[in-house]
Enzyme design. Structure first.
Site, PDB file in Angstrom:
ATOM      1  N   LYS A  72      30.467  54.544  22.397  1.00 14.11           N
ATOM      2  CA  LYS A  72      31.453  53.508  22.713  1.00 14.11           C
ATOM      3  C   LYS A  72      31.631  53.383  24.234  1.00 14.11           C
ATOM      4  O   LYS A  72      31.664  52.281  24.788  1.00 14.11           O
ATOM      5  CB  LYS A  72      32.778  53.877  22.037  1.00 14.11           C
ATOM      6  CG  LYS A  72      33.819  52.803  22.093  1.00 14.11           C
ATOM      7  CD  LYS A  72      35.001  53.119  21.173  1.00 14.11           C
ATOM      8  CE  LYS A  72      36.251  52.401  21.623  1.00 14.11           C
ATOM      9  NZ  LYS A  72      37.010  53.106  22.669  1.00 14.11           N
ATOM     10  N   LYS A 108      30.641  50.275  26.740  1.00 13.80           N
ATOM     11  CA  LYS A 108      31.605  49.698  27.684  1.00 13.80           C
ATOM     12  C   LYS A 108      31.035  49.744  29.109  1.00 13.80           C
ATOM     13  O   LYS A 108      31.137  48.773  29.863  1.00 13.80           O
ATOM     14  CB  LYS A 108      32.920  50.457  27.614  1.00 13.80           C
ATOM     15  CG  LYS A 108      34.049  49.742  28.355  1.00 13.80           C
ATOM     16  CD  LYS A 108      35.376  50.434  28.157  1.00 13.80           C
ATOM     17  CE  LYS A 108      36.504  49.688  28.811  1.00 13.80           C
ATOM     18  NZ  LYS A 108      37.155  48.732  27.919  1.00 13.80           N
ATOM     19  N   ARG A 117      22.210  62.376  33.447  1.00 16.27           N
ATOM     20  CA  ARG A 117      22.372  63.697  34.070  1.00 16.27           C
ATOM     21  C   ARG A 117      21.952  64.767  33.069  1.00 16.27           C
ATOM     22  O   ARG A 117      22.516  64.847  31.980  1.00 16.27           O
ATOM     23  CB  ARG A 117      23.808  63.945  34.517  1.00 16.27           C
ATOM     24  CG  ARG A 117      23.951  65.352  35.135  1.00 16.27           C
ATOM     25  CD  ARG A 117      25.240  65.540  35.881  1.00 16.27           C
ATOM     26  NE  ARG A 117      26.379  65.787  35.019  1.00 16.27           N
ATOM     27  CZ  ARG A 117      27.581  66.187  35.445  1.00 16.27           C
ATOM     28  NH1 ARG A 117      27.783  66.372  36.754  1.00 16.27           N
ATOM     29  NH2 ARG A 117      28.579  66.379  34.611  1.00 16.27           N
ATOM     30  N   GLU A 167      26.552  71.239  44.764  1.00 16.47           N
ATOM     31  CA  GLU A 167      27.903  71.652  44.355  1.00 16.47           C
ATOM     32  C   GLU A 167      27.989  73.159  44.186  1.00 16.47           C
ATOM     33  O   GLU A 167      28.844  73.664  43.456  1.00 16.47           O
ATOM     34  CB  GLU A 167      28.289  70.931  43.047  1.00 16.47           C
ATOM     35  CG  GLU A 167      27.243  71.043  41.950  1.00 16.47           C
ATOM     36  CD  GLU A 167      27.542  70.183  40.718  1.00 16.47           C
ATOM     37  OE1 GLU A 167      28.690  69.744  40.542  1.00 16.47           O
ATOM     38  OE2 GLU A 167      26.603  69.963  39.924  1.00 16.47           O
ATOM     39  N   ASP A 212      32.981  71.705  41.455  1.00 15.65           N
ATOM     40  CA  ASP A 212      32.142  72.882  41.209  1.00 15.65           C
ATOM     41  C   ASP A 212      32.020  73.739  42.460  1.00 15.65           C
ATOM     42  O   ASP A 212      32.024  74.972  42.383  1.00 15.65           O
ATOM     43  CB  ASP A 212      30.750  72.462  40.726  1.00 15.65           C
ATOM     44  CG  ASP A 212      30.733  72.232  39.231  1.00 15.65           C
ATOM     45  OD1 ASP A 212      30.737  73.226  38.487  1.00 15.65           O
ATOM     46  OD2 ASP A 212      30.742  71.071  38.809  1.00 15.65           O
ATOM     47  N   ILE A 216      34.685  58.118  37.332  1.00 15.58           N
ATOM     48  CA  ILE A 216      34.803  58.733  36.004  1.00 15.58           C
ATOM     49  C   ILE A 216      35.563  57.858  35.018  1.00 15.58           C
ATOM     50  O   ILE A 216      35.667  58.217  33.848  1.00 15.58           O
ATOM     51  CB  ILE A 216      35.479  60.124  36.091  1.00 15.58           C
ATOM     52  CG1 ILE A 216      36.792  60.029  36.855  1.00 15.58           C
ATOM     53  CG2 ILE A 216      34.538  61.145  36.709  1.00 15.58           C
ATOM     54  CD1 ILE A 216      37.701  61.215  36.641  1.00 15.58           C
ATOM     55  N   HIS A 217      36.070  56.722  35.508  1.00 17.39           N
ATOM     56  CA  HIS A 217      36.842  55.838  34.613  1.00 17.39           C
ATOM     57  C   HIS A 217      36.571  54.390  35.049  1.00 17.39           C
ATOM     58  O   HIS A 217      36.468  54.121  36.250  1.00 17.39           O
ATOM     59  CB  HIS A 217      38.336  56.172  34.719  1.00 17.39           C
ATOM     60  CG  HIS A 217      39.184  55.512  33.673  1.00 17.39           C
ATOM     61  ND1 HIS A 217      39.567  54.188  33.757  1.00 17.39           N
ATOM     62  CD2 HIS A 217      39.703  55.987  32.513  1.00 17.39           C
ATOM     63  CE1 HIS A 217      40.295  53.881  32.695  1.00 17.39           C
ATOM     64  NE2 HIS A 217      40.394  54.946  31.914  1.00 17.39           N
ATOM     65  N   ASP A 264      28.034  48.578  73.594  1.00 18.63           N
ATOM     66  CA  ASP A 264      26.623  48.778  73.904  1.00 18.63           C
ATOM     67  C   ASP A 264      25.884  49.073  72.603  1.00 18.63           C
ATOM     68  O   ASP A 264      26.402  48.805  71.518  1.00 18.63           O
ATOM     69  CB  ASP A 264      26.400  49.842  75.000  1.00 18.63           C
ATOM     70  CG  ASP A 264      26.834  51.229  74.583  1.00 18.63           C
ATOM     71  OD1 ASP A 264      27.364  51.385  73.475  1.00 18.63           O
ATOM     72  OD2 ASP A 264      26.637  52.173  75.376  1.00 18.63           O
TER      73      ASP A 264
HETATM   74  N1  COA Z   1      32.910  55.137  30.869  1.00 22.25           N
HETATM   75  C1  COA Z   1      33.035  54.063  30.033  1.00 22.25           C
HETATM   76  N2  COA Z   1      34.156  53.757  29.392  1.00 22.25           N
HETATM   77  C2  COA Z   1      35.223  54.558  29.586  1.00 22.25           C
HETATM   78  C3  COA Z   1      35.155  55.675  30.428  1.00 22.25           C
HETATM   79  C4  COA Z   1      33.955  55.955  31.087  1.00 22.25           C
HETATM   80  N3  COA Z   1      33.809  56.997  31.914  1.00 22.25           N
HETATM   81  N4  COA Z   1      36.365  56.278  30.458  1.00 22.25           N
HETATM   82  C5  COA Z   1      37.156  55.559  29.644  1.00 22.25           C
HETATM   83  N5  COA Z   1      36.476  54.535  29.113  1.00 22.25           N
HETATM   84  C6  COA Z   1      36.981  53.494  28.212  1.00 22.25           C
HETATM   85  C7  COA Z   1      37.663  54.076  26.993  1.00 22.25           C
HETATM   86  O1  COA Z   1      36.716  54.285  25.978  1.00 22.25           O
HETATM   87  C8  COA Z   1      38.658  52.997  26.672  1.00 22.25           C
HETATM   88  O2  COA Z   1      37.954  51.932  26.072  1.00 22.25           O
HETATM   89  P1  COA Z   1      38.694  50.888  25.096  1.00 22.25           P
HETATM   90  O3  COA Z   1      39.883  50.355  25.820  1.00 22.25           O
HETATM   91  O4  COA Z   1      37.646  49.877  24.832  1.00 22.25           O
HETATM   92  O5  COA Z   1      39.077  51.707  23.882  1.00 22.25           O
HETATM   93  C9  COA Z   1      39.096  52.490  28.038  1.00 22.25           C
HETATM   94  O6  COA Z   1      37.990  52.793  28.918  1.00 22.25           O
HETATM   95  C10 COA Z   1      40.343  53.161  28.560  1.00 22.25           C
HETATM   96  O7  COA Z   1      40.169  54.549  28.547  1.00 22.25           O
HETATM   97  P2  COA Z   1      41.392  55.577  28.668  1.00 22.25           P
HETATM   98  O8  COA Z   1      42.135  55.634  27.389  1.00 22.25           O
HETATM   99  O9  COA Z   1      42.165  55.246  29.888  1.00 22.25           O
HETATM  100  O10 COA Z   1      40.642  56.931  28.934  1.00 22.25           O
HETATM  101  P3  COA Z   1      40.393  58.124  27.887  1.00 22.25           P
HETATM  102  O11 COA Z   1      41.645  58.909  27.756  1.00 22.25           O
HETATM  103  O12 COA Z   1      39.785  57.541  26.654  1.00 22.25           O
HETATM  104  O13 COA Z   1      39.284  58.989  28.613  1.00 22.25           O
HETATM  105  C11 COA Z   1      38.288  60.493  30.122  1.00 22.25           C
HETATM  106  C12 COA Z   1      39.587  59.761  29.754  1.00 22.25           C
HETATM  107  C13 COA Z   1      38.489  61.252  31.410  1.00 22.25           C
HETATM  108  C14 COA Z   1      37.913  61.447  28.986  1.00 22.25           C
HETATM  109  C15 COA Z   1      37.184  59.414  30.293  1.00 22.25           C
HETATM  110  O14 COA Z   1      37.576  58.544  31.318  1.00 22.25           O
HETATM  111  C16 COA Z   1      35.802  59.937  30.520  1.00 22.25           C
HETATM  112  O15 COA Z   1      35.109  60.294  29.573  1.00 22.25           O
HETATM  113  N6  COA Z   1      35.320  59.970  31.804  1.00 22.25           N
HETATM  114  C17 COA Z   1      34.018  60.454  32.129  1.00 22.25           C
HETATM  115  C18 COA Z   1      33.977  61.955  32.032  1.00 22.25           C
HETATM  116  C19 COA Z   1      32.629  62.511  32.397  1.00 22.25           C
HETATM  117  O16 COA Z   1      31.593  61.983  32.062  1.00 22.25           O
HETATM  118  N7  COA Z   1      32.656  63.652  33.124  1.00 22.25           N
HETATM  119  C20 COA Z   1      31.473  64.316  33.545  1.00 22.25           C
HETATM  120  C21 COA Z   1      31.163  64.115  34.983  1.00 22.25           C
HETATM  121  S1  COA Z   1      32.451  64.545  36.117  1.00 22.25           S
HETATM  122 MG    MG Z   2      29.490  69.535  38.411  1.00 27.25          MG
END
Ligand code: COA
Ligand code: MG
Length: 296
Positions: free
Chosen positions: A18, A22, A68, A133, A160, A227-228, A275
Site C-alpha cells: 500500500k 502511494k 535498500r 552510518e 545509526d 520517511i513520510h 569575483d
Molecule cells: N511511503 C508511502 N506512503 C506512506 C509512507 C511512506 N514512507 N508513510 C506513510 N504513508 C502513507 C500511509 O500509508 C497513509 O496512507 P493512506 O492515507 O492512503 O492510508 C498516509 O501516508 C498517512 O500515513 P500516516 O498515518 O501519517 O503514517 P503511519 O502512521 O501509517 O506510518 C511510519 C508512520 C513512520 C510507519 C511510516 O511513515 C513509514 O513507514 N515510513 C517509512 C519507514 C521506513 O521505511 N524506515 C526505514 C528507513 S529510515
Molecule cells: Mg540505518
C-alpha cells in the site's frame, strides 16, 4: 550517463504494498523500497517478494525505483538473496546500508554487472548509493567514495552513527556534525551526490524539517532522505531554486561577464564584492534549477 536529480528520496517498508503504491503517485524524485531495518526480521522473504512484484507491476512514472538491501557481509545469506530475488524486476539502483569498506560496494557491483549482461541491460546502468552510518564508514570515506563507477551518491545516516559512536541525538545535531560535513566534502571531491539523513520527528510542523533541509542545502547536500509523504514537497521545494533566486543568479553572471569584457575580474555588485567564487555559486543555482526541470 545523465545525472539523475535526487532531491527527496522517500523510504517505505518493502513489505508494504500500500505504501509503495502511494509512493508511486507522489511525484517524488526517488523511492527506496526497504528490505533492511524498516522490515521485521521474520518478514524479509515477504518484503523481497512484495518489492519484486511492485517493481514489475506498479507504474512509478518518472520516479526512480531504488531498493535498500541488508548490509553486505561475509555471510551472504541475507543481502545476496535481497539482490537475487529483486534484480530480475530491474530496479534503477540499490541502496547499501552500513557501508564500512569499499569492497562491500565492489562485491555488489560484480553481481549487477553479471545481471546486466544476462538480461541485456546497459552495463553500469544499475546505480549504487552508499549509506555511511558507522564510525568505520566515516573513517574509510575516501576509499568508499572511490569504490566503483556505479556509485552515484553518499548518504549520511545520523541515527545509526549516533548509536555506533555512543552519541546522544540532540535537535542541533552537533554530535554528528563532523561526519555530516565530511560526507559532503568527500562526495563532492569524487563528483557524487551528497544526501542528508532523514528528519524522523513526524510529530512537529513543517518548520523544523524545512530548517534542517535548508541547513543541508547550505552545506552542499543535493538531497535528503524522507520517511513520510508529507516531507516530500518540503524537501523538494528547498532543493529547487525560486524564480527570484534564478533571476538574481542570472543577473550576477551577466554583470560578471560584462565586467570581464571590460578587463575587471572583481567588482562591487549590489554592495558586495563579486569575483569567480560567487559566479560559481550562481551557476550552481542555475544547475539545480535545470536539474529540477526548470528552463533557465
Ligand atoms: N511511503 C508511502 N506512503 C506512506 C509512507 C511512506 N514512507 N508513510 C506513510 N504513508 C502513507 C500511509 O500509508 C497513509 O496512507 P493512506 O492515507 O492512503 O492510508 C498516509 O501516508 C498517512 O500515513 P500516516 O498515518 O501519517 O503514517 P503511519 O502512521 O501509517 O506510518 C511510519 C508512520 C513512520 C510507519 C511510516 O511513515 C513509514 O513507514 N515510513 C517509512 C519507514 C521506513 O521505511 N524506515 C526505514 C528507513 S529510515
Ligand atoms: Mg540505518
Amino acid at each position: 550517463m545523465a545525472i539523475r536529480t535526487r532531491r527527496a528520496l522517500l523510504f517505505m517498508p518493502g513489505d508494504d504494498r500500500k505504501k509503495i503504491e502511494k509512493g508511486a503517485t507522489l511525484g517524488v524524485d526517488s523511492v527506496i523500497m526497504d528490505l533492511e531495518d524498516g522490515v521485521a526480521l521474520n518478514r524479509k522473504a515477504e518484503a523481497r517478494a512484495v518489492t519484486a512484484a511492485a517493481l514489475r507491476e506498479i507504474n512509478f512514472g518518472a520516479t526512480e525505483r531504488l531498493v535498500r538491501i541488508n548490509p553486505v557481509m561475509d555471510d551472504p545469506a541475507v543481502w545476496f538473496h535481497d539482490i537475487q530475488e529483486t534484480i530480475e524486476s530491474h530496479p534503477d539502483g540499490y541502496v547499501l546500508p552500513k557501508v564500512d569498506h569499499a569492497e562491500q560496494i565492489q562485491r555488489v557491483a560484480v553481481h549487477l554487472t553479471r545481471a546486466e549482461r544476462q538480461y541485456g541491460w546497459m552495463e553500469g546502468s544499475i546505480r549504487l548509493l552508499a549509506i555511511l552510518e558507522t564510525a568505520l564508514g566515516i573513517v574509510n570515506m575516501k576509499d568508499i567514495a572511490d569504490a566503483d563507477p556505479r556509485l552515484s551518491a553518499l548518504i549520511f545516516g545520523a541515527e545509526d552513527l549516533a548509536g555506533d559512536i555512543g552519541a546522544i541525538r540532540t535537535p542541533d545535531g552537533w554530535e554528528v556534525f563532523y561526519a555530516r560535513s565530511k560526507l559532503v566534502i568527500f562526495a563532492k571531491a569524487k563528483g557524487l551526490q551528497a544526501i542528508d539523513t532523514p528528519f524522523i520527528d513526524l510529530g512537529t510542523d513543517d518548520s523544523m524539517l524545512r530548517a534542517e533541509t535548508e541547513q543541508a542545502l547550505y552545506m552542499g547536500f543535493t538531497g535528503k532522505l524522507a520517511i513520510h509523504p508529507k516531507q516530500v514537497p518540503v524537501i523538494q521545494s528547498v532543493f529547487t531554486p525560486t524564480s527570484d533566486q534564478i533571476a538574481r543568479a542570472k543577473a550576477l553572471i551577466a554583470a560578471y561577464n560584462d565586467h570581464q569584457a571590460h578587463g575587471e575580474g572583481v567588482f562591487a555588485y549590489e554592495g558586495r564584492m563579486v569575483d569567480m567564487p560567487m559566479v560559481k555559486s550562481a551557476e550552481a543555482i542555475l544547475a539545480r534549477a535545470r536539474a529540477a526541470g526548470i528552463d533557465v
